[in-house]
Design a protein around this motif. Structure first.
Motif, PDB file in Angstrom:
ATOM      1  N   ARG A 211       0.827  -1.213   0.000  1.00  0.00           N
ATOM      2  CA  ARG A 211       0.000   0.000   0.000  1.00  0.00           C
ATOM      3  C   ARG A 211       0.861   1.263   0.000  1.00  0.00           C
ATOM      4  O   ARG A 211       0.570   2.227  -0.708  1.00  0.00           O
ATOM      5  CB  ARG A 211      -0.914   0.004   1.231  1.00  0.00           C
ATOM      6  CG  ARG A 211      -2.121  -0.922   1.124  1.00  0.00           C
ATOM      7  CD  ARG A 211      -2.841  -0.964   2.445  1.00  0.00           C
ATOM      8  NE  ARG A 211      -4.093  -1.701   2.388  1.00  0.00           N
ATOM      9  CZ  ARG A 211      -4.673  -2.263   3.432  1.00  0.00           C
ATOM     10  NH1 ARG A 211      -4.085  -2.191   4.624  1.00  0.00           N
ATOM     11  NH2 ARG A 211      -5.818  -2.895   3.305  1.00  0.00           N
ATOM     12  N   GLU A 212       1.912   1.236   0.813  1.00  0.00           N
ATOM     13  CA  GLU A 212       2.779   2.413   0.896  1.00  0.00           C
ATOM     14  C   GLU A 212       3.416   2.721  -0.452  1.00  0.00           C
ATOM     15  O   GLU A 212       3.473   3.883  -0.875  1.00  0.00           O
ATOM     16  CB  GLU A 212       3.864   2.186   1.952  1.00  0.00           C
ATOM     17  CG  GLU A 212       3.349   2.211   3.387  1.00  0.00           C
ATOM     18  CD  GLU A 212       4.425   1.849   4.391  1.00  0.00           C
ATOM     19  OE1 GLU A 212       5.514   1.377   3.965  1.00  0.00           O
ATOM     20  OE2 GLU A 212       4.190   2.027   5.599  1.00  0.00           O
ATOM     21  N   LYS A 213       3.894   1.694  -1.137  1.00  0.00           N
ATOM     22  CA  LYS A 213       4.549   1.911  -2.432  1.00  0.00           C
ATOM     23  C   LYS A 213       3.552   2.380  -3.485  1.00  0.00           C
ATOM     24  O   LYS A 213       3.853   3.263  -4.289  1.00  0.00           O
ATOM     25  CB  LYS A 213       5.261   0.638  -2.877  1.00  0.00           C
ATOM     26  CG  LYS A 213       6.491   0.310  -2.043  1.00  0.00           C
ATOM     27  CD  LYS A 213       7.251  -0.881  -2.611  1.00  0.00           C
ATOM     28  CE  LYS A 213       8.531  -1.129  -1.834  1.00  0.00           C
ATOM     29  NZ  LYS A 213       9.321  -2.255  -2.391  1.00  0.00           N
ATOM     30  N   LEU A 214       2.364   1.775  -3.500  1.00  0.00           N
ATOM     31  CA  LEU A 214       1.355   2.187  -4.467  1.00  0.00           C
ATOM     32  C   LEU A 214       0.891   3.614  -4.206  1.00  0.00           C
ATOM     33  O   LEU A 214       0.663   4.393  -5.140  1.00  0.00           O
ATOM     34  CB  LEU A 214       0.156   1.234  -4.421  1.00  0.00           C
ATOM     35  CG  LEU A 214       0.386  -0.187  -4.946  1.00  0.00           C
ATOM     36  CD1 LEU A 214      -0.845  -1.050  -4.687  1.00  0.00           C
ATOM     37  CD2 LEU A 214       0.723  -0.185  -6.433  1.00  0.00           C
ATOM     38  N   SER A 218      -0.132   6.555  -6.611  1.00  0.00           N
ATOM     39  CA  SER A 218      -1.565   6.782  -6.770  1.00  0.00           C
ATOM     40  C   SER A 218      -2.304   6.332  -5.513  1.00  0.00           C
ATOM     41  O   SER A 218      -2.299   5.144  -5.187  1.00  0.00           O
ATOM     42  CB  SER A 218      -2.111   6.014  -7.985  1.00  0.00           C
ATOM     43  OG  SER A 218      -3.524   5.999  -7.982  1.00  0.00           O
ATOM     44  N   GLU A 219      -2.935   7.265  -4.830  1.00  0.00           N
ATOM     45  CA  GLU A 219      -3.733   6.929  -3.642  1.00  0.00           C
ATOM     46  C   GLU A 219      -4.882   5.994  -4.021  1.00  0.00           C
ATOM     47  O   GLU A 219      -5.250   5.101  -3.265  1.00  0.00           O
ATOM     48  CB  GLU A 219      -4.279   8.198  -2.988  1.00  0.00           C
ATOM     49  CG  GLU A 219      -3.242   9.023  -2.252  1.00  0.00           C
ATOM     50  CD  GLU A 219      -2.780   8.366  -0.963  1.00  0.00           C
ATOM     51  OE1 GLU A 219      -3.437   7.404  -0.519  1.00  0.00           O
ATOM     52  OE2 GLU A 219      -1.755   8.810  -0.408  1.00  0.00           O
ATOM     53  N   HIS A 220      -5.450   6.207  -5.208  1.00  0.00           N
ATOM     54  CA  HIS A 220      -6.573   5.374  -5.641  1.00  0.00           C
ATOM     55  C   HIS A 220      -6.149   3.920  -5.798  1.00  0.00           C
ATOM     56  O   HIS A 220      -6.894   3.001  -5.442  1.00  0.00           O
ATOM     57  CB  HIS A 220      -7.146   5.906  -6.962  1.00  0.00           C
ATOM     58  CG  HIS A 220      -7.784   7.250  -6.843  1.00  0.00           C
ATOM     59  ND1 HIS A 220      -8.922   7.468  -6.092  1.00  0.00           N
ATOM     60  CD2 HIS A 220      -7.449   8.456  -7.357  1.00  0.00           C
ATOM     61  CE1 HIS A 220      -9.260   8.746  -6.164  1.00  0.00           C
ATOM     62  NE2 HIS A 220      -8.377   9.369  -6.923  1.00  0.00           N
ATOM     63  N   ALA A 221      -4.939   3.709  -6.339  1.00  0.00           N
ATOM     64  CA  ALA A 221      -4.450   2.342  -6.495  1.00  0.00           C
ATOM     65  C   ALA A 221      -4.241   1.677  -5.140  1.00  0.00           C
ATOM     66  O   ALA A 221      -4.608   0.512  -4.932  1.00  0.00           O
ATOM     67  CB  ALA A 221      -3.141   2.338  -7.294  1.00  0.00           C
ATOM     68  N   ALA A 222      -3.663   2.418  -4.201  1.00  0.00           N
ATOM     69  CA  ALA A 222      -3.423   1.870  -2.864  1.00  0.00           C
ATOM     70  C   ALA A 222      -4.728   1.524  -2.159  1.00  0.00           C
ATOM     71  O   ALA A 222      -4.823   0.513  -1.452  1.00  0.00           O
ATOM     72  CB  ALA A 222      -2.615   2.865  -2.031  1.00  0.00           C
ATOM     73  N   GLU A 223      -5.745   2.347  -2.375  1.00  0.00           N
ATOM     74  CA  GLU A 223      -7.028   2.137  -1.697  1.00  0.00           C
ATOM     75  C   GLU A 223      -7.786   0.939  -2.241  1.00  0.00           C
ATOM     76  O   GLU A 223      -8.762   0.484  -1.630  1.00  0.00           O
ATOM     77  CB  GLU A 223      -7.892   3.394  -1.823  1.00  0.00           C
ATOM     78  CG  GLU A 223      -7.363   4.560  -1.000  1.00  0.00           C
ATOM     79  CD  GLU A 223      -8.064   5.868  -1.316  1.00  0.00           C
ATOM     80  OE1 GLU A 223      -8.952   5.863  -2.202  1.00  0.00           O
ATOM     81  OE2 GLU A 223      -7.725   6.886  -0.680  1.00  0.00           O
ATOM     82  N   MET A 224      -7.349   0.392  -3.384  1.00  0.00           N
ATOM     83  CA  MET A 224      -7.999  -0.800  -3.929  1.00  0.00           C
ATOM     84  C   MET A 224      -7.739  -2.029  -3.065  1.00  0.00           C
ATOM     85  O   MET A 224      -8.511  -2.991  -3.085  1.00  0.00           O
ATOM     86  CB  MET A 224      -7.516  -1.057  -5.362  1.00  0.00           C
ATOM     87  CG  MET A 224      -8.009  -0.041  -6.375  1.00  0.00           C
ATOM     88  SD  MET A 224      -7.257  -0.290  -8.013  1.00  0.00           S
ATOM     89  CE  MET A 224      -7.953  -1.885  -8.466  1.00  0.00           C
ATOM     90  N   ILE A 225      -6.630  -2.033  -2.317  1.00  0.00           N
ATOM     91  CA  ILE A 225      -6.318  -3.169  -1.449  1.00  0.00           C
ATOM     92  C   ILE A 225      -7.060  -2.962  -0.131  1.00  0.00           C
ATOM     93  O   ILE A 225      -6.688  -2.104   0.680  1.00  0.00           O
ATOM     94  CB  ILE A 225      -4.811  -3.298  -1.222  1.00  0.00           C
ATOM     95  CG1 ILE A 225      -4.090  -3.469  -2.555  1.00  0.00           C
ATOM     96  CG2 ILE A 225      -4.514  -4.481  -0.298  1.00  0.00           C
ATOM     97  CD1 ILE A 225      -2.591  -3.539  -2.439  1.00  0.00           C
ATOM     98  N   LYS A 226      -8.092  -3.724   0.073  1.00  0.00           N
ATOM     99  CA  LYS A 226      -8.982  -3.535   1.216  1.00  0.00           C
ATOM    100  C   LYS A 226      -8.730  -4.598   2.290  1.00  0.00           C
ATOM    101  O   LYS A 226      -8.483  -5.769   1.991  1.00  0.00           O
ATOM    102  CB  LYS A 226     -10.441  -3.641   0.770  1.00  0.00           C
ATOM    103  CG  LYS A 226     -10.859  -2.619  -0.277  1.00  0.00           C
ATOM    104  CD  LYS A 226     -10.894  -1.212   0.297  1.00  0.00           C
ATOM    105  CE  LYS A 226     -11.472  -0.225  -0.723  1.00  0.00           C
ATOM    106  NZ  LYS A 226     -11.463   1.164  -0.214  1.00  0.00           N
ATOM    107  N   THR A 227      -8.832  -4.162   3.532  1.00  0.00           N
ATOM    108  CA  THR A 227      -8.821  -5.078   4.668  1.00  0.00           C
ATOM    109  C   THR A 227     -10.252  -5.476   4.991  1.00  0.00           C
ATOM    110  O   THR A 227     -11.116  -4.611   5.147  1.00  0.00           O
ATOM    111  CB  THR A 227      -8.192  -4.416   5.908  1.00  0.00           C
ATOM    112  OG1 THR A 227      -6.853  -4.034   5.608  1.00  0.00           O
ATOM    113  CG2 THR A 227      -8.202  -5.372   7.091  1.00  0.00           C
ATOM    114  N   VAL A 228     -10.510  -6.756   5.053  1.00  0.00           N
ATOM    115  CA  VAL A 228     -11.811  -7.263   5.478  1.00  0.00           C
ATOM    116  C   VAL A 228     -11.620  -7.765   6.900  1.00  0.00           C
ATOM    117  O   VAL A 228     -11.065  -8.843   7.130  1.00  0.00           O
ATOM    118  CB  VAL A 228     -12.313  -8.392   4.552  1.00  0.00           C
ATOM    119  CG1 VAL A 228     -13.691  -8.875   5.001  1.00  0.00           C
ATOM    120  CG2 VAL A 228     -12.357  -7.904   3.112  1.00  0.00           C
TER     121      VAL A 228
END
Length: 240
Positions: A211-214, A218-228
């Motif tokens: 997430r940090e690297k993405l 792009s913040e949008h790209a990082a936000e695609m990885i979601k914690t459930v």
């Protein structure tokens, strides 16, 4: 896989006996070996040289393996396998946080080391094109995120993102099944390909680094990885 057998490997350990043992087994596999006996010289070689993989002892005089890996990751994504002693679980977690791709516990079987090296090299960006399994869909495209599996390249927004082999494999695994939730146990089994005996924090650490690297691109790209929460992680495709 002939090219993989000529991989250039840096072996770092302060014990001459261990370096000789590893050199003997690895050269038998066709690898080109260089050695370093302390953290400072290891880091200097790693930054100046062009290695396909670094086998790095955790406990070194002066600069330890974790610090070597942390500084290396500031400039390079060279795959790193850490050698650790039994009972050093917290150190191994620190190693993953610093960017280690895998670890082997001492005392180790040289055959296990060779197996782990081959597995990491297969996954590494430097040798991924040697994989014999063809991908049916080699480019995965989402808004703000493109994964080119043939080139082992990731672009977030308009920028290229440099990932370690394990970070790349984790992202690619999630991206192949968008919106599907994977437990930490699923990811350890399928991405790491063997049991980590409860080191579930390994997954959390890699997700955090990913997430940090993405997010730098792009913040949008990082936000695609979601914690459930209570389950695991997924790559969520933006709707609309």
């Amino acid at each position: 896989m002939e090219e993989q057998q000529h991989a250039h490997i840096l072996v770092v350990d302060d014990e001459d006996r261990i370096r000789r043992l590893l050199r003997m087994y690895l050269e038998r596999e066709g690898y080109e070996i260089e050695e370093a006996e302390d953290g400072e010289s290891a880091l200097e070689k790693a930054l100046e040289g062009d290695y396909d993989l670094i086998l790095l002892d955790l406990m070194l005089p002066g600069m330890d393996g974790i610090e070597v890996c942390r500084r290396l990751r500031e400039e390079k994504a060279t795959p790193v396998i850490m050698l650790t002693a039994r009972g050093e679980e917290m150190n191994r977690v620190e190693g993953f946080e610093a960017g280690t791709d895998d670890y082997v516990v001492k005392p180790f079987s040289p055959r296990e080391v060779v197996h782990r090296i081959k597995a990491v090299l297969r996954r590494s960006s430097a040798t991924a094109f040697l994989s014999p399994e063809p991908e049916m869909h080699n480019v995965i495209v989402f808004p703000e995120l493109v994964i080119d599996h043939d080139a082992h390249e990731v672009r977030a927004g308009e920028q290229s993102v440099s990932l370690t082999p394990k970070e790349y494999e984790l992202l690619h695994y999630l991206a192949r099944s968008p919106d599907k939730v994977f437990s930490r146990e699923d990811l350890l089994r399928d991405v790491w390909q063997y049991e980590f005996f409860g080191d579930l924090r390994t997954v959390d650490t890699h997700i955090k680094r990913l997430r940090e690297k993405l997010s730098r691109a792009s913040e949008h790209a990082a936000e695609m990885i979601k914690t459930v929460w209570g389950v695991g992680y997924k790559l969520e495709v933006p709707k609309g």
